[in-house]
Scaffold this active site. Structure first.
Site, short mmCIF file in Angstrom:
data_model
loop_
_atom_site.label_atom_id
_atom_site.label_comp_id
_atom_site.label_asym_id
_atom_site.label_seq_id
_atom_site.Cartn_x
_atom_site.Cartn_y
_atom_site.Cartn_z
N ARG A 163 0.85 -1.20 0.00
CA ARG A 163 0.00 0.00 0.00
C ARG A 163 0.87 1.23 0.00
NH1 ARG A 163 -2.38 -1.40 5.60
NH2 ARG A 163 -0.25 -2.14 5.64
N LYS A 213 -4.13 -10.80 -8.04
CA LYS A 213 -3.94 -9.36 -7.80
C LYS A 213 -5.24 -8.59 -8.01
CE LYS A 213 -2.19 -5.30 -7.56
NZ LYS A 213 -1.57 -4.70 -6.41
N GLY A 262 -15.74 6.27 4.62
CA GLY A 262 -15.03 7.49 4.22
C GLY A 262 -15.65 8.06 2.98
N GLY A 266 -10.14 5.43 -3.52
CA GLY A 266 -9.50 6.02 -4.70
C GLY A 266 -8.07 5.59 -4.80
N CYS A 269 -4.78 2.56 -7.76
CA CYS A 269 -4.93 1.11 -7.94
C CYS A 269 -6.37 0.62 -7.93
CB CYS A 269 -4.15 0.39 -6.86
SG CYS A 269 -2.43 0.89 -6.82
N ARG A 337 -3.82 10.96 -7.26
CA ARG A 337 -4.44 10.31 -8.40
C ARG A 337 -5.77 9.68 -7.99
NH1 ARG A 337 0.32 6.55 -10.44
NH2 ARG A 337 0.75 6.58 -8.21
C1 UGA Z 1 -4.18 -0.82 -2.65
C2 UGA Z 1 -4.18 -2.18 -1.93
O1 UGA Z 1 -4.57 -2.03 -0.56
C3 UGA Z 1 -2.77 -2.81 -1.98
O2 UGA Z 1 -2.80 -4.10 -1.40
C4 UGA Z 1 -2.33 -2.91 -3.44
O3 UGA Z 1 -1.01 -3.43 -3.55
C5 UGA Z 1 -2.35 -1.52 -4.06
O4 UGA Z 1 -3.70 -0.99 -3.98
C6 UGA Z 1 -1.92 -1.67 -5.50
O5 UGA Z 1 -2.64 -2.33 -6.27
O6 UGA Z 1 -0.82 -1.23 -5.86
P1 UGA Z 1 -3.39 1.67 -2.00
O7 UGA Z 1 -3.91 2.09 -3.34
O8 UGA Z 1 -2.06 2.16 -1.56
O9 UGA Z 1 -3.34 0.05 -1.90
O10 UGA Z 1 -4.46 2.18 -0.96
P2 UGA Z 1 -5.35 1.52 0.21
O11 UGA Z 1 -4.66 1.65 1.49
O12 UGA Z 1 -5.81 0.18 -0.21
O13 UGA Z 1 -6.59 2.52 0.18
C7 UGA Z 1 -7.44 2.59 -0.97
C8 UGA Z 1 -8.55 3.56 -0.74
O14 UGA Z 1 -9.48 3.04 0.21
C9 UGA Z 1 -8.11 4.93 -0.20
O15 UGA Z 1 -8.85 5.93 -0.87
C10 UGA Z 1 -8.44 4.82 1.28
O16 UGA Z 1 -8.68 6.08 1.88
C11 UGA Z 1 -9.70 4.00 1.24
N1 UGA Z 1 -9.99 3.30 2.51
C12 UGA Z 1 -9.17 2.30 2.94
C13 UGA Z 1 -11.11 3.65 3.24
O17 UGA Z 1 -11.89 4.56 2.85
N2 UGA Z 1 -11.38 2.98 4.41
C14 UGA Z 1 -10.58 1.98 4.86
O18 UGA Z 1 -10.90 1.38 5.92
C15 UGA Z 1 -9.45 1.63 4.12
#
Ligand code: UGA
Length: 441
Positions: A163, A213, A262, A266, A269, A337
């Site tokens: 992440r 993935k 939330g 976004g 990914c 992004r």
């Molecule tokens: C995500 C996946 O979690 C990773 O495992 C994956 O490797 C990555 O995509 C990728 O494909 O490269 P990431 O995009 O860094 O990771 O972000 P996340 O931490 O997953 O959060 C995604 C979205 O969900 C954010 O907008 C975050 O604010 C939101 N979110 C996450 C929530 O609104 N509530 C939550 O409880 C968790």
């Protein structure tokens, strides 16, 4: 405990490794492999990124990354070059970590992967193993193999699950390592590179590996859309989403991670990968209804927030001054992004609001296109002063400990909409503010 305490720094068989692409996946991967003792060369076209790495500075904001990066650059374990051909010369393993953006049909655009495969094909060692970490549709391994077209060179899928914001920690301590290839020996030797992490290893065929993935990201997005929909239902029914989450998440089959409501999911990914999976399934003759619904529901969450913000100031946002706190897609990253915060900001602007924004990672002179009408302020105090309503859209730690007693008197109206549940209610209420958030009526 530091991120590095539980990891070994030396491997018994150091390998020469090339990593193509110094982005959110490439840099942590290169730094981790160098930290484990391998000799790593990272190839990157962007001069700013190259210079930054050469000087021991991380071009991306990642917890703990810079210290380890600086150490491996200084020790010579990690080198950087502009030339992918030069990087792969002599390398046993070549990691492809280039971007696969979404094209106009929602499919992954493979032009960077194709270009790199063609460019490096002739320069690879006869026994090289090309490892794909970029997120690519099912069948891409075969495509890369035929583009390279070298009998001894094997191609392996090794999806990345890190992440943003916690990339180094996730790389050093992953939940699992997935490696897929028709040639299981090649898959196992790639898995061996990550043995120091102690993570369980799933060795499978390339198709399944590529699908794992997409399925993982689509599942996370669907889980988030589910809880976000519940938060809207809580608003309708007068229920409390915090208690709902406590009640649901305590069931170990459901769990608490990814259950925080939330402004929608976004980043670079989840939106791209859910759309790509829907397209992959459609090509295979399957309508992926559950994921399609998760995508649609995500946009509904942002509309819901704007309706609620408008309700706080009498129903119309026309001519209202709105302070937007947080612009990145989540905290601890400088990445905007596909940020839900920007999508909400756009809806606020479309409703006639005048925005004053603040994000700790965005400068007032930021030249990137998305900041045109956001009224980016240098300080949070400046953004909030005179606001009819203050909307918190990213969960930055600094927003949890704001001195509302100092801020509220500077606002035009004491209205706060907290889309991330980070506002300290006691201090905001004591300052005379009305605080609303999704699912907490
Ligand atoms: C995500 C996946 O979690 C990773 O495992 C994956 O490797 C990555 O995509 C990728 O494909 O490269 P990431 O995009 O860094 O990771 O972000 P996340 O931490 O997953 O959060 C995604 C979205 O969900 C954010 O907008 C975050 O604010 C939101 N979110 C996450 C929530 O609104 N509530 C939550 O409880 C968790």
């Amino acid at each position: 405990m530091s991120l590095l305490d539980s990891t070994h720094q030396t491997v018994s068989h150091p390998e020469r490794i090339a990593v193509i692409g110094a982005g959110y996946v490439g840099i942590p991967t290169a730094v981790m492999l160098a930290h484990f003792g391998h000799s790593v060369v990272i190839a990157e076209r962007d001069e700013f990124r190259r210079e930054s790495i050469r000087n021991g500075r991380s071009p991306i904001l990642e917890d703990g990354l810079e210290d380890v990066l600086a150490a491996v650059v200084q020790s010579g374990q990690l080198e950087v070059t502009a030339d992918a051909v030069q990087a792969v010369a002599g390398a046993k393993f070549v990691f492809l970590c280039v971007a696969t953006p979404m094209d106009d049909d929602g499919r992954a655009d493979l032009s960077f992967i194709d270009a790199v495969a063609q460019q490096i094909a002739h320069a690879l060692r006869d026994d090289a193993i090309v490892v794909n970490k970029s997120t690519v549709p099912v069948g891409t391994m075969e495509r890369v193999r035929s583009l390279i077209n070298r009998p001894g060179v094997r191609v392996v899928s090794n999806p990345e699950f890190l992440r943003e914001g916690t990339a180094l920690g996730d790389s050093l301590k992953p939940d699992r390592i997935v490696v897929g290839a028709e040639d299981r020996d090649a898959a196992k030797s790639v898995a061996q590179l990550f043995a120091s992490t102690g993570a369980p290893i799933v060795v499978t065929d390339a198709t399944t590996s590529e699908l794992i993935k997409y399925a993982s990201n689509a599942f996370l997005a669907t889980k988030l859309s589910f809880i976000n929909t519940m938060s809207r239902l809580c608003d309708q029914l007068g229920a409390d989403v915090d208690d709902l989450v406590r009640g649901m998440g305590s069931d170990h089959r459901i769990g608490f991670p990814f259950l925080n409501p939330g402004p929608g999911w976004g980043g670079s990914c989840l939106p791209k990968d859910t759309s790509a999976l829907v397209a992959i399934a459609a090509d295979a003759g399957l309508s992926l209804d559950v994921v399609r619904a998760a995508i649609e529901s995500n946009a509904a969450q942002q509309r819901h927030i704007v309706t609620q913000v408008a309700a706080m100031v009498g129903g119309s946002l026309s001519g209202k001054r709105v302070a937007v706190l947080g612009l990145t897609f989540k905290a601890n990253t400088g990445d905007r992004r596909d940020s839900p915060a920007l999508q909400v900001a756009e809806l606020l602007l479309a409703a006639g609001a005048h925005l004053c924004s603040f994000d700790p990672t965005v400068a007032t002179d930021d030249a990137s296109g998305d900041v045109a009408n956001l009224g980016v302020c240098a300080t949070l105090e400046e953004a909030v002063a005179g606001a009819d309503v203050t909307v918190v859209l990213t969960e930055w730690a600094m927003f949890r400990s704001l001195e509302w007693s100092r801020l509220v008197p500077t606002m035009a109206q004491p209205c706060i909409y907290d889309a991330r549940s980070v506002v300290d209610l006691e201090s905001a209420h004591a300052a005379g503010a009305t605080v609303r958030s999704i699912g907490r009526s």
